[in-house]
Write an enzyme that holds these catalytic residues in place. Structure first.
Site, short mmCIF file in Angstrom:
data_model
loop_
_atom_site.label_atom_id
_atom_site.label_comp_id
_atom_site.label_asym_id
_atom_site.label_seq_id
_atom_site.Cartn_x
_atom_site.Cartn_y
_atom_site.Cartn_z
N GLY A 79 -8.30 7.94 7.31
CA GLY A 79 -8.52 8.27 8.71
C GLY A 79 -9.98 8.52 9.05
N ASP A 108 0.83 -1.20 0.00
CA ASP A 108 0.00 0.00 0.00
C ASP A 108 0.88 1.26 0.00
OD1 ASP A 108 -2.48 1.13 -0.05
OD2 ASP A 108 -2.93 0.86 2.08
#
Ligand SMILES: [Zn+2]
Length: 294
Positions: free
Chosen positions: A182, A80
Protein backbone atom coordinates in the site's frame (compact mmCIF):
# COMPACT_ATOMS: atom_id res chain seq x y z
CA UNK A 1 9.48 -20.48 -24.24
CA UNK A 2 11.79 -20.10 -21.25
CA UNK A 3 10.66 -21.08 -17.77
CA UNK A 4 10.37 -18.58 -14.95
CA UNK A 5 13.30 -20.29 -13.21
CA UNK A 6 15.50 -19.73 -16.29
CA UNK A 7 14.45 -16.11 -16.62
CA UNK A 8 15.14 -15.55 -12.91
CA UNK A 9 18.67 -16.97 -13.31
CA UNK A 10 19.35 -14.75 -16.33
CA UNK A 11 18.06 -11.66 -14.52
CA UNK A 12 20.31 -12.45 -11.57
CA UNK A 13 23.35 -12.74 -13.87
CA UNK A 14 22.53 -9.47 -15.63
CA UNK A 15 21.87 -7.60 -12.40
CA UNK A 16 18.28 -6.70 -13.28
CA UNK A 17 14.93 -7.53 -11.67
CA UNK A 18 11.66 -8.84 -13.10
CA UNK A 19 8.65 -6.55 -12.68
CA UNK A 20 5.56 -8.13 -11.06
CA UNK A 21 2.27 -6.30 -11.59
CA UNK A 22 -1.08 -7.28 -10.10
CA UNK A 23 -4.21 -7.33 -12.20
CA UNK A 24 -7.89 -7.61 -11.39
CA UNK A 25 -9.41 -6.84 -14.76
CA UNK A 26 -8.65 -7.00 -18.49
CA UNK A 27 -7.64 -3.31 -18.60
CA UNK A 28 -4.76 -3.88 -16.19
CA UNK A 29 -3.72 -7.10 -17.93
CA UNK A 30 -3.69 -5.44 -21.38
CA UNK A 31 -1.61 -2.56 -19.99
CA UNK A 32 0.99 -4.87 -18.41
CA UNK A 33 1.27 -7.07 -21.51
CA UNK A 34 1.55 -4.06 -23.85
CA UNK A 35 4.36 -2.52 -21.77
CA UNK A 36 6.33 -5.79 -21.64
CA UNK A 37 5.91 -6.25 -25.37
CA UNK A 38 7.01 -2.68 -26.13
CA UNK A 39 10.22 -3.07 -24.09
CA UNK A 40 10.64 -6.76 -24.99
CA UNK A 41 11.34 -7.75 -21.37
CA UNK A 42 9.94 -10.60 -19.26
CA UNK A 43 7.18 -9.75 -16.83
CA UNK A 44 5.15 -11.47 -14.11
CA UNK A 45 1.40 -10.93 -13.87
CA UNK A 46 0.18 -11.37 -10.30
CA UNK A 47 -3.27 -12.15 -8.98
CA UNK A 48 -3.95 -12.39 -5.24
CA UNK A 49 -6.79 -14.50 -3.79
CA UNK A 50 -9.20 -11.55 -3.98
CA UNK A 51 -8.13 -10.67 -7.53
CA UNK A 52 -8.50 -14.33 -8.60
CA UNK A 53 -11.90 -14.67 -6.96
CA UNK A 54 -13.05 -11.63 -8.96
CA UNK A 55 -11.62 -12.58 -12.36
CA UNK A 56 -11.69 -16.37 -12.12
CA UNK A 57 -8.59 -18.53 -11.61
CA UNK A 58 -8.93 -20.48 -14.86
CA UNK A 59 -9.98 -17.41 -16.83
CA UNK A 60 -6.83 -15.46 -15.81
CA UNK A 61 -4.66 -18.47 -16.68
CA UNK A 62 -6.29 -18.75 -20.13
CA UNK A 63 -5.87 -15.02 -20.87
CA UNK A 64 -2.20 -14.95 -19.85
CA UNK A 65 -1.43 -18.16 -21.79
CA UNK A 66 -3.03 -16.66 -24.89
CA UNK A 67 -1.11 -13.36 -24.54
CA UNK A 68 2.15 -15.25 -24.01
CA UNK A 69 1.64 -17.31 -27.18
CA UNK A 70 0.53 -14.35 -29.25
CA UNK A 71 3.27 -11.90 -28.22
CA UNK A 72 6.22 -14.26 -27.79
CA UNK A 73 7.22 -12.19 -24.72
CA UNK A 74 7.77 -14.24 -21.53
CA UNK A 75 4.67 -13.32 -19.51
CA UNK A 76 4.49 -15.43 -16.34
CA UNK A 77 1.61 -15.86 -13.93
CA UNK A 78 1.88 -15.78 -10.14
CA UNK A 79 -0.78 -16.63 -7.56
CA UNK A 80 0.02 -13.79 -5.17
CA UNK A 81 -0.57 -14.01 -1.38
CA UNK A 82 -2.32 -17.37 -1.13
CA UNK A 83 -3.35 -18.24 2.41
CA UNK A 84 -4.57 -21.84 2.11
CA UNK A 85 -3.36 -25.03 0.44
CA UNK A 86 -6.74 -25.51 -1.27
CA UNK A 87 -6.46 -22.09 -2.99
CA UNK A 88 -2.83 -22.78 -3.90
CA UNK A 89 -3.69 -26.17 -5.42
CA UNK A 90 -6.47 -24.55 -7.45
CA UNK A 91 -3.93 -22.12 -8.98
CA UNK A 92 -1.35 -24.87 -9.57
CA UNK A 93 -3.92 -26.96 -11.44
CA UNK A 94 -4.95 -23.92 -13.53
CA UNK A 95 -1.35 -23.65 -14.80
CA UNK A 96 0.15 -20.79 -12.75
CA UNK A 97 3.97 -20.56 -12.96
CA UNK A 98 4.46 -19.56 -9.32
CA UNK A 99 2.61 -19.28 -6.02
CA UNK A 100 3.24 -17.00 -3.05
CA UNK A 101 2.25 -19.25 -0.14
CA UNK A 102 1.76 -16.66 2.56
CA UNK A 103 1.38 -17.86 6.14
CA UNK A 104 3.42 -14.95 7.52
CA UNK A 105 0.60 -14.08 9.93
CA UNK A 106 1.10 -17.42 11.75
CA UNK A 107 3.80 -18.15 14.36
CA UNK A 108 7.05 -19.02 12.54
CA UNK A 109 6.99 -22.73 13.54
CA UNK A 110 3.49 -23.15 12.12
CA UNK A 111 4.45 -21.17 8.98
CA UNK A 112 7.44 -23.51 8.44
CA UNK A 113 5.46 -26.72 9.04
CA UNK A 114 2.56 -25.84 6.72
CA UNK A 115 4.72 -24.25 4.01
CA UNK A 116 6.93 -27.36 3.84
CA UNK A 117 3.82 -29.50 3.34
CA UNK A 118 2.49 -27.10 0.70
CA UNK A 119 5.77 -27.17 -1.28
CA UNK A 120 5.54 -30.98 -1.53
CA UNK A 121 1.82 -30.97 -2.44
CA UNK A 122 2.17 -28.25 -5.11
CA UNK A 123 5.28 -29.77 -6.73
CA UNK A 124 3.33 -33.05 -6.99
CA UNK A 125 0.82 -31.19 -9.19
CA UNK A 126 3.51 -29.38 -11.24
CA UNK A 127 7.21 -30.19 -10.56
CA UNK A 128 8.26 -26.97 -12.37
CA UNK A 129 6.12 -24.60 -10.28
CA UNK A 130 8.02 -22.11 -8.10
CA UNK A 131 6.88 -21.61 -4.51
CA UNK A 132 7.59 -18.39 -2.66
CA UNK A 133 7.44 -18.27 1.15
CA UNK A 134 7.05 -15.21 3.34
CA UNK A 135 8.36 -14.25 6.77
CA UNK A 136 8.20 -10.96 8.64
CA UNK A 137 5.55 -8.24 8.48
CA UNK A 138 4.90 -6.38 5.20
CA UNK A 139 1.25 -5.48 5.84
CA UNK A 140 -1.70 -6.65 3.81
CA UNK A 141 -3.71 -4.22 1.65
CA UNK A 142 -2.43 -2.73 -1.64
CA UNK A 143 -4.45 0.43 -1.08
CA UNK A 144 -4.12 3.97 0.20
CA UNK A 145 -3.57 4.01 3.96
CA UNK A 146 -4.79 6.88 6.14
CA UNK A 147 -2.09 6.48 8.75
CA UNK A 148 1.68 6.73 8.31
CA UNK A 149 3.18 3.37 7.35
CA UNK A 150 5.59 2.03 9.99
CA UNK A 151 8.13 -0.23 8.29
CA UNK A 152 10.50 -0.57 11.23
CA UNK A 153 8.68 -3.49 12.90
CA UNK A 154 8.75 -7.19 12.01
CA UNK A 155 11.88 -7.02 9.82
CA UNK A 156 13.33 -10.35 8.63
CA UNK A 157 16.74 -11.35 9.99
CA UNK A 158 19.32 -13.19 7.81
CA UNK A 159 19.42 -16.07 10.33
CA UNK A 160 15.67 -16.73 10.31
CA UNK A 161 15.62 -16.34 6.50
CA UNK A 162 18.32 -19.00 6.14
CA UNK A 163 16.58 -21.40 8.54
CA UNK A 164 13.18 -20.82 6.90
CA UNK A 165 14.43 -21.50 3.34
CA UNK A 166 16.34 -24.62 4.44
CA UNK A 167 13.43 -26.00 6.51
CA UNK A 168 10.64 -25.37 3.96
CA UNK A 169 12.38 -25.88 0.59
CA UNK A 170 10.78 -22.74 -0.90
CA UNK A 171 12.26 -21.60 -4.24
CA UNK A 172 11.85 -17.87 -3.57
CA UNK A 173 11.78 -15.78 -0.38
CA UNK A 174 9.70 -12.68 0.41
CA UNK A 175 11.36 -10.89 3.34
CA UNK A 176 10.44 -7.73 5.25
CA UNK A 177 13.23 -5.25 4.48
CA UNK A 178 11.55 -1.87 4.98
CA UNK A 179 8.93 -2.57 2.31
CA UNK A 180 5.18 -2.45 3.01
CA UNK A 181 2.02 -3.05 1.00
CA UNK A 182 0.00 0.00 0.00
CA UNK A 183 0.83 3.70 -0.08
CA UNK A 184 0.13 6.66 2.18
CA UNK A 185 -1.69 9.66 0.69
CA UNK A 186 1.56 11.66 0.74
CA UNK A 187 3.22 8.94 -1.37
CA UNK A 188 0.39 9.12 -3.92
CA UNK A 189 1.06 12.87 -4.16
CA UNK A 190 4.80 12.22 -4.53
CA UNK A 191 5.67 14.08 -1.31
CA UNK A 192 7.20 11.09 0.50
CA UNK A 193 8.84 7.83 -0.59
CA UNK A 194 9.52 4.43 0.96
CA UNK A 195 13.12 3.60 1.82
CA UNK A 196 14.60 0.12 2.03
CA UNK A 197 17.12 -1.60 4.31
CA UNK A 198 19.72 -2.33 1.60
CA UNK A 199 22.25 -3.87 3.99
CA UNK A 200 19.61 -6.31 5.27
CA UNK A 201 18.73 -7.33 1.68
CA UNK A 202 22.40 -8.08 0.92
CA UNK A 203 22.76 -10.11 4.13
CA UNK A 204 19.55 -12.11 3.49
CA UNK A 205 20.70 -12.82 -0.08
CA UNK A 206 24.08 -14.05 1.14
CA UNK A 207 22.51 -16.18 3.88
CA UNK A 208 19.87 -17.87 1.68
CA UNK A 209 21.26 -17.89 -1.87
CA UNK A 210 17.71 -18.02 -3.32
CA UNK A 211 15.82 -15.48 -5.48
CA UNK A 212 14.31 -12.71 -3.33
CA UNK A 213 11.10 -10.77 -3.97
CA UNK A 214 10.37 -7.21 -2.90
CA UNK A 215 6.65 -6.89 -2.12
CA UNK A 216 4.90 -3.55 -1.68
CA UNK A 217 7.17 -1.69 -4.11
CA UNK A 218 4.70 1.12 -4.86
CA UNK A 219 5.96 4.51 -3.72
CA UNK A 220 9.56 3.37 -3.22
CA UNK A 221 12.42 5.76 -3.93
CA UNK A 222 13.96 5.06 -7.38
CA UNK A 223 17.51 5.02 -6.05
CA UNK A 224 16.51 2.56 -3.32
CA UNK A 225 15.10 0.29 -6.05
CA UNK A 226 18.44 0.38 -7.92
CA UNK A 227 20.43 -0.37 -4.77
CA UNK A 228 17.99 -3.12 -3.70
CA UNK A 229 18.32 -4.85 -7.08
CA UNK A 230 22.10 -4.58 -6.89
CA UNK A 231 21.92 -6.09 -3.37
CA UNK A 232 20.01 -9.14 -4.62
CA UNK A 233 16.30 -8.39 -5.21
CA UNK A 234 15.11 -10.46 -8.23
CA UNK A 235 11.38 -9.65 -8.44
CA UNK A 236 9.67 -6.33 -7.60
CA UNK A 237 5.93 -6.18 -6.90
CA UNK A 238 3.96 -3.09 -7.94
CA UNK A 239 0.20 -2.97 -7.37
CA UNK A 240 -1.09 0.22 -5.70
CA UNK A 241 0.57 2.55 -8.26
CA UNK A 242 -1.37 0.76 -11.02
CA UNK A 243 -4.62 0.94 -9.06
CA UNK A 244 -4.17 4.69 -8.51
CA UNK A 245 -3.52 5.26 -12.25
CA UNK A 246 -6.52 3.04 -13.10
CA UNK A 247 -8.92 5.02 -10.91
CA UNK A 248 -7.63 8.51 -11.75
CA UNK A 249 -7.63 7.90 -15.53
CA UNK A 250 -11.06 6.23 -15.39
CA UNK A 251 -12.53 9.23 -13.56
CA UNK A 252 -10.90 11.58 -16.08
CA UNK A 253 -12.18 9.63 -19.08
CA UNK A 254 -15.73 9.46 -17.70
CA UNK A 255 -15.66 13.20 -16.98
CA UNK A 256 -14.38 13.91 -20.49
CA UNK A 257 -17.16 11.86 -22.11
CA UNK A 258 -20.21 12.46 -19.88
CA UNK A 259 -22.70 10.97 -22.37
CA UNK A 260 -20.61 8.06 -23.66
CA UNK A 261 -21.73 4.51 -22.87
CA UNK A 262 -19.44 2.51 -25.20
CA UNK A 263 -16.78 0.78 -23.06
CA UNK A 264 -14.19 0.57 -25.85
CA UNK A 265 -14.40 4.34 -26.28
CA UNK A 266 -14.16 5.13 -22.56
CA UNK A 267 -11.47 2.63 -21.52
CA UNK A 268 -8.47 3.01 -23.92
CA UNK A 269 -7.08 6.05 -22.01
CA UNK A 270 -7.17 3.90 -18.85
CA UNK A 271 -5.05 1.21 -20.52
CA UNK A 272 -2.62 3.93 -21.69
CA UNK A 273 -2.34 5.50 -18.21
CA UNK A 274 -1.65 2.15 -16.50
CA UNK A 275 0.75 1.16 -19.29
CA UNK A 276 2.79 4.35 -18.68
CA UNK A 277 3.28 3.37 -15.02
CA UNK A 278 4.29 -0.18 -15.98
CA UNK A 279 6.70 1.13 -18.67
CA UNK A 280 8.47 3.48 -16.26
CA UNK A 281 8.83 0.74 -13.61
CA UNK A 282 10.02 -1.90 -16.12
CA UNK A 283 12.60 0.55 -17.51
CA UNK A 284 13.94 1.16 -14.01
CA UNK A 285 14.04 -2.54 -12.99
CA UNK A 286 15.70 -3.51 -16.30
CA UNK A 287 17.97 -0.47 -16.60
CA UNK A 288 21.25 -2.25 -15.93
CA UNK A 289 20.40 -4.88 -18.53
CA UNK A 290 19.40 -2.31 -21.16
CA UNK A 291 22.71 -0.50 -20.72
CA UNK A 292 24.63 -3.78 -20.96
CA UNK A 293 22.74 -4.82 -24.13
CA UNK A 294 23.75 -1.71 -26.08
ZN1 LIG B 1 2.67 -8.64 -1.81
Amino acid sequence: MQTLREVLEQSQQRGVAIGHFNISDLILLKAVAAAARELDVPVIVGASQGERDFMGVREIAALVKSLREESGVPIFLNADHTHSLAKAEEAARAGFDAIVFDLSALPIEENVRQTKEAVAALKAINPGILIEGEIGDIGTGSEIHETVIDTSKGLTTPEEAKQYVAATGVDILAPAVGNMHGMSASMVHGETRKHLDIQRIAEIKKATGVPITLHGGSGTDDDDFRKAIAAGINIVHINTELRVAWRQSLEASLAKHPNEVVPYKILPPVIEAVKEVVLSRLKLFNSVGLVAAR
